[in-house]
Design an enzyme around this catalytic site. Structure first.
Site, PDB file in Angstrom:
ATOM      1  N   LYS A 298      14.955 -15.226   5.377  1.00 11.57           N
ATOM      2  CA  LYS A 298      14.843 -13.815   5.916  1.00 11.57           C
ATOM      3  C   LYS A 298      15.641 -12.753   5.520  1.00 11.57           C
ATOM      4  O   LYS A 298      15.138 -11.485   5.430  1.00 11.57           O
ATOM      5  CB  LYS A 298      15.072 -13.790   7.637  1.00 11.57           C
ATOM      6  CG  LYS A 298      13.789 -14.426   8.354  1.00 11.57           C
ATOM      7  CD  LYS A 298      12.557 -13.759   8.286  1.00 11.57           C
ATOM      8  CE  LYS A 298      11.400 -14.658   8.072  1.00 11.57           C
ATOM      9  NZ  LYS A 298      10.006 -13.986   7.644  1.00 11.57           N
ATOM     10  N   TYR A 386       7.609 -16.801   9.749  1.00 18.91           N
ATOM     11  CA  TYR A 386       8.044 -17.227   8.361  1.00 18.91           C
ATOM     12  C   TYR A 386       7.249 -16.296   7.255  1.00 18.91           C
ATOM     13  O   TYR A 386       7.718 -15.728   6.525  1.00 18.91           O
ATOM     14  CB  TYR A 386       7.558 -18.672   8.109  1.00 18.91           C
ATOM     15  CG  TYR A 386       8.232 -19.173   6.918  1.00 18.91           C
ATOM     16  CD1 TYR A 386       9.549 -19.834   6.876  1.00 18.91           C
ATOM     17  CD2 TYR A 386       7.846 -18.792   5.553  1.00 18.91           C
ATOM     18  CE1 TYR A 386       9.981 -20.627   6.024  1.00 18.91           C
ATOM     19  CE2 TYR A 386       8.325 -19.147   4.510  1.00 18.91           C
ATOM     20  CZ  TYR A 386       9.347 -20.079   4.549  1.00 18.91           C
ATOM     21  OH  TYR A 386       9.926 -20.677   3.494  1.00 18.91           O
TER      22      TYR A 386
HETATM   23  P1  FAD Z   1      23.728  -7.906  -1.745  1.00 19.40           P
HETATM   24  O1  FAD Z   1      22.596  -8.453  -2.231  1.00 19.40           O
HETATM   25  O2  FAD Z   1      24.930  -8.637  -1.185  1.00 19.40           O
HETATM   26  O3  FAD Z   1      24.045  -6.713  -2.355  1.00 19.40           O
HETATM   27  C1  FAD Z   1      25.152  -5.688  -2.323  1.00 19.40           C
HETATM   28  C2  FAD Z   1      25.445  -5.262  -3.416  1.00 19.40           C
HETATM   29  O4  FAD Z   1      26.799  -4.312  -3.319  1.00 19.40           O
HETATM   30  C3  FAD Z   1      26.091  -6.346  -4.503  1.00 19.40           C
HETATM   31  O5  FAD Z   1      25.659  -6.049  -5.863  1.00 19.40           O
HETATM   32  C4  FAD Z   1      27.651  -5.805  -4.590  1.00 19.40           C
HETATM   33  O6  FAD Z   1      28.298  -6.271  -5.863  1.00 19.40           O
HETATM   34  C5  FAD Z   1      27.690  -4.360  -4.158  1.00 19.40           C
HETATM   35  N1  FAD Z   1      28.794  -3.916  -3.753  1.00 19.40           N
HETATM   36  C6  FAD Z   1      29.808  -4.643  -2.665  1.00 19.40           C
HETATM   37  N2  FAD Z   1      30.882  -3.912  -2.484  1.00 19.40           N
HETATM   38  C7  FAD Z   1      30.884  -2.611  -3.419  1.00 19.40           C
HETATM   39  C8  FAD Z   1      31.727  -1.740  -3.693  1.00 19.40           C
HETATM   40  N3  FAD Z   1      32.680  -1.418  -2.784  1.00 19.40           N
HETATM   41  N4  FAD Z   1      31.332  -0.710  -4.591  1.00 19.40           N
HETATM   42  C9  FAD Z   1      30.100  -0.973  -5.124  1.00 19.40           C
HETATM   43  N5  FAD Z   1      29.340  -1.904  -4.780  1.00 19.40           N
HETATM   44  C10 FAD Z   1      29.801  -2.875  -4.301  1.00 19.40           C
HETATM   45  N6  FAD Z   1      17.003 -14.266   1.822  1.00 19.40           N
HETATM   46  C11 FAD Z   1      15.510 -14.146   1.886  1.00 19.40           C
HETATM   47  O7  FAD Z   1      15.071 -13.245   2.291  1.00 19.40           O
HETATM   48  N7  FAD Z   1      14.984 -15.204   1.353  1.00 19.40           N
HETATM   49  C12 FAD Z   1      15.719 -16.417   0.883  1.00 19.40           C
HETATM   50  O8  FAD Z   1      15.049 -17.310   0.406  1.00 19.40           O
HETATM   51  C13 FAD Z   1      17.106 -16.326   1.006  1.00 19.40           C
HETATM   52  N8  FAD Z   1      17.747 -17.406   0.463  1.00 19.40           N
HETATM   53  C14 FAD Z   1      19.108 -17.156   0.314  1.00 19.40           C
HETATM   54  C15 FAD Z   1      19.655 -18.276  -0.217  1.00 19.40           C
HETATM   55  C16 FAD Z   1      21.186 -18.082  -0.519  1.00 19.40           C
HETATM   56  C17 FAD Z   1      21.864 -19.291  -1.006  1.00 19.40           C
HETATM   57  C18 FAD Z   1      21.823 -16.956  -0.009  1.00 19.40           C
HETATM   58  C19 FAD Z   1      23.346 -16.865  -0.167  1.00 19.40           C
HETATM   59  C20 FAD Z   1      21.402 -15.980   0.489  1.00 19.40           C
HETATM   60  C21 FAD Z   1      19.889 -15.900   0.709  1.00 19.40           C
HETATM   61  N9  FAD Z   1      19.171 -14.896   1.202  1.00 19.40           N
HETATM   62  C22 FAD Z   1      17.775 -15.248   1.195  1.00 19.40           C
HETATM   63  C23 FAD Z   1      19.773 -14.019   1.426  1.00 19.40           C
HETATM   64  C24 FAD Z   1      19.469 -12.614   0.609  1.00 19.40           C
HETATM   65  O9  FAD Z   1      20.091 -13.272  -0.655  1.00 19.40           O
HETATM   66  C25 FAD Z   1      20.754 -11.504   1.017  1.00 19.40           C
HETATM   67  O10 FAD Z   1      20.185 -11.128   2.192  1.00 19.40           O
HETATM   68  C26 FAD Z   1      20.168 -10.078   0.154  1.00 19.40           C
HETATM   69  O11 FAD Z   1      21.028 -10.392  -1.120  1.00 19.40           O
HETATM   70  C27 FAD Z   1      20.474  -8.911   0.762  1.00 19.40           C
HETATM   71  O12 FAD Z   1      20.493  -8.043  -0.263  1.00 19.40           O
HETATM   72  P2  FAD Z   1      21.592  -6.576  -0.136  1.00 19.40           P
HETATM   73  O13 FAD Z   1      21.244  -5.693  -0.985  1.00 19.40           O
HETATM   74  O14 FAD Z   1      21.525  -6.214   1.138  1.00 19.40           O
HETATM   75  O15 FAD Z   1      23.099  -7.219  -0.255  1.00 19.40           O
HETATM   76  C1  DHB Z   2      15.250 -20.773  -0.723  1.00 17.55           C
HETATM   77  C2  DHB Z   2      16.476 -20.179   0.289  1.00 17.55           C
HETATM   78  C3  DHB Z   2      16.010 -20.288   1.794  1.00 17.55           C
HETATM   79  O1  DHB Z   2      17.019 -19.841   2.536  1.00 17.55           O
HETATM   80  C4  DHB Z   2      15.002 -20.802   2.278  1.00 17.55           C
HETATM   81  O2  DHB Z   2      14.639 -20.908   3.681  1.00 17.55           O
HETATM   82  C5  DHB Z   2      13.684 -21.284   1.591  1.00 17.55           C
HETATM   83  C6  DHB Z   2      14.037 -21.162   0.016  1.00 17.55           C
HETATM   84  C7  DHB Z   2      15.552 -20.668  -1.905  1.00 17.55           C
HETATM   85  O3  DHB Z   2      16.331 -20.195  -2.211  1.00 17.55           O
HETATM   86  O4  DHB Z   2      14.427 -20.966  -2.697  1.00 17.55           O
END
Ligand code: FAD
Ligand code: DHB
Length: 392
Positions: A298, A386
């Protein structure tokens, strides 16, 4: 001091998509991202896009490669007690699906569009502080190319993730935080081997949870539940494949293909929400405002729905002079956020084995999985969550 209408802190998916949507509405903005472009484009994270996310990316102009290379999935498989059950999304949700298209690719596509348009996007621009949230002109202090700079803004949006600085612009006591930390982590690997399944497999097992996902026809993405603090060095490749084999085992003749593992990382799991998602002229979006455990995919999708709501509200302000939608931003987003928080918590606690879990609790998990496999209503509840809700 430079000035812009919307100062965006963070160039992850939330910041980049917000910039794209504002650009398309003729609203000027500047994105400040602390890391370099290569790092941001390579950071291995989410893989699953909801129907609404895909619709938004297409409408924003970022859907071309996604439509060519993204893999459409009509369902997922659940495994427990050596049996397998498929959940079919379109038939349970009125036609909704999900796409497998990595976050790295979404980010690359959005960056390429910003760069092609010459829209302001600064890499290696470290935001140090956001001040004046409660004034008409908040200011971002940042360092770029060794120089301290300031950017005056009509509005500041913190898209800087869970560890970002924008949330700190809000005085203590204004926002409430809700949090849960889980007693286990995910060990994620990438392997150069074709996926052993057509759709994702979420497996409950007495040894712990396992997930089979993918990145392409030739690259598999797999996750194992492991104890917090696990060191990847303690997991040679054979141990990983043996453990995955044990957790995915069914009475059928399914086989997990093995291949070279190219990446290993341990990821802690957390639920977190901050309320409200706005104070004065500072807004929070994406992981800066809320975190979900990854089970159920999510996080990225929530980041997308936040910035869609915010971009609409800013366009409404530009067109009508009314702050009505901006004033509703937090409430509108939080309804969806809490739904996703509940779903992610449900998927996580139903599928993982708590270190101190009793036999009673395990029986409850198995009963819940049996219910999803035997009741169309229970399956539809899972499928609807989902595949994702409409953005409200
Ligand atoms: P982020 O991606 O964290 O981006 C924040 C940005 O801000 C970064 O580029 C950082 O460098 C920058 N930043 C931070 N501090 C500063 C500062 N002081 N000055 C300037 N820039 C700064 N979500 C899903 O929907 N589906 C999935 O399948 C899923 N799987 C995941 C699997 C893994 C292993 C992980 C770790 C996460 C997963 N997520 C998934 C979650 C998803 O990756 C995050 O929710 C998403 O990256 C959020 O995006 P964002 O832009 O809010 O934050
Ligand atoms: C992936 C990550 C997830 O958290 C999930 O529920 C399904 C797939 C992925 O990274 O592919």
């Amino acid at each position: 001091m430079d000035h812009t209408t919307v100062g965006i802190v963070g160039g992850g998916p939330a910041g980049l998509l917000l910039a794209r949507l504002l650009h398309n509405s003729g609203i000027d903005c500047v994105v400040l991202e602390s890391r370099d472009r290569t790092y941001v484009e390579q950071r291995q994270r989410a893989g699953i896009l909801e129907q609404s996310t895909v619709d938004v990316l297409r409408e924003s102009g970022a859907g071309e490669r996604l439509d060519r290379e993204g893999m459409v999935h009509d369902g997922i498989e659940l495994r427990w007690n050596r049996r397998a059950q498929r959940i079919d999304f379109p038939s349970l949700t009125g036609g909704r699906k999900v796409w497998v298209y990595a976050q790295t690719e979404v980010v690359k596509d959005l960056i390429a569009l910003q760069v092609a348009d010459g829209a302001p996007l600064l890499f290696e621009a470290q935001v140090n502080e956001v001040v004046g949230a409660d004034t008409d002109r908040p200011v971002i202090h940042y360092t770029h190319q060794g120089q301290d700079r300031t950017l005056g803004c009509d509005y500041v949006v913190g898209c800087d993730g869970f560890h970002g600085v924008t949330r700190k612009a809000v005085p203590d006591g204004v926002m409430s935080a809700f949090e849960r930390v889980y007693p286990y982590s995910w060990f994620g690997i990438l392997a150069d081997v074709p996926p052993s399944c057509d759709e994702l497999i979420y497996a409950h097992s007495p040894r712990g949870f396992a997930l089979h996902s993918m990145r392409s026809a030739t690259v598999s993405r797999l996750y194992l539940q492991v104890p917090n603090g696990t060191d990847p060095a303690d997991w040679p490749d054979d141990r990983i494949w043996d453990e995955l084999d044990a957790r995915f085992a069914t009475d059928g003749d399914w086989r997990l293909e093995r291949g070279p593992i190219t990446s290993k990382a341990v990821l802690p799991m957390r639920s977190f929400v901050t309320e409200p998602m706005r104070w004065g002229r500072v807004f929070l979006a994406g992981d800066a405002a809320h975190i979900v455990p990854p089970t159920g995919a999510k996080g990225l999708n929530l980041a997308v729905s936040d910035v869609v709501v915010l971009a609409r509200a800013l366009a409404h302000l530009k067109d009508s002079g009314s702050t009505e939608l901006l004033d509703e931003y937090s409430d509108t987003c939080l309804r969806r956020v809490w739904r996703a928080e509940h779903f992610s918590y449900f998927m996580t606690t139903t599928l993982h084995t708590d270190p101190g879990q009793s036999a009673f609790e395990t029986r409850l998990q198995l009963s819940q999985l049996d219910r999803v496999s035997s009741s169309r209503h229970a399956a539809a509840e899972l499928a609807e969550n989902y595949a994702g809700l409409h953005i409200g």
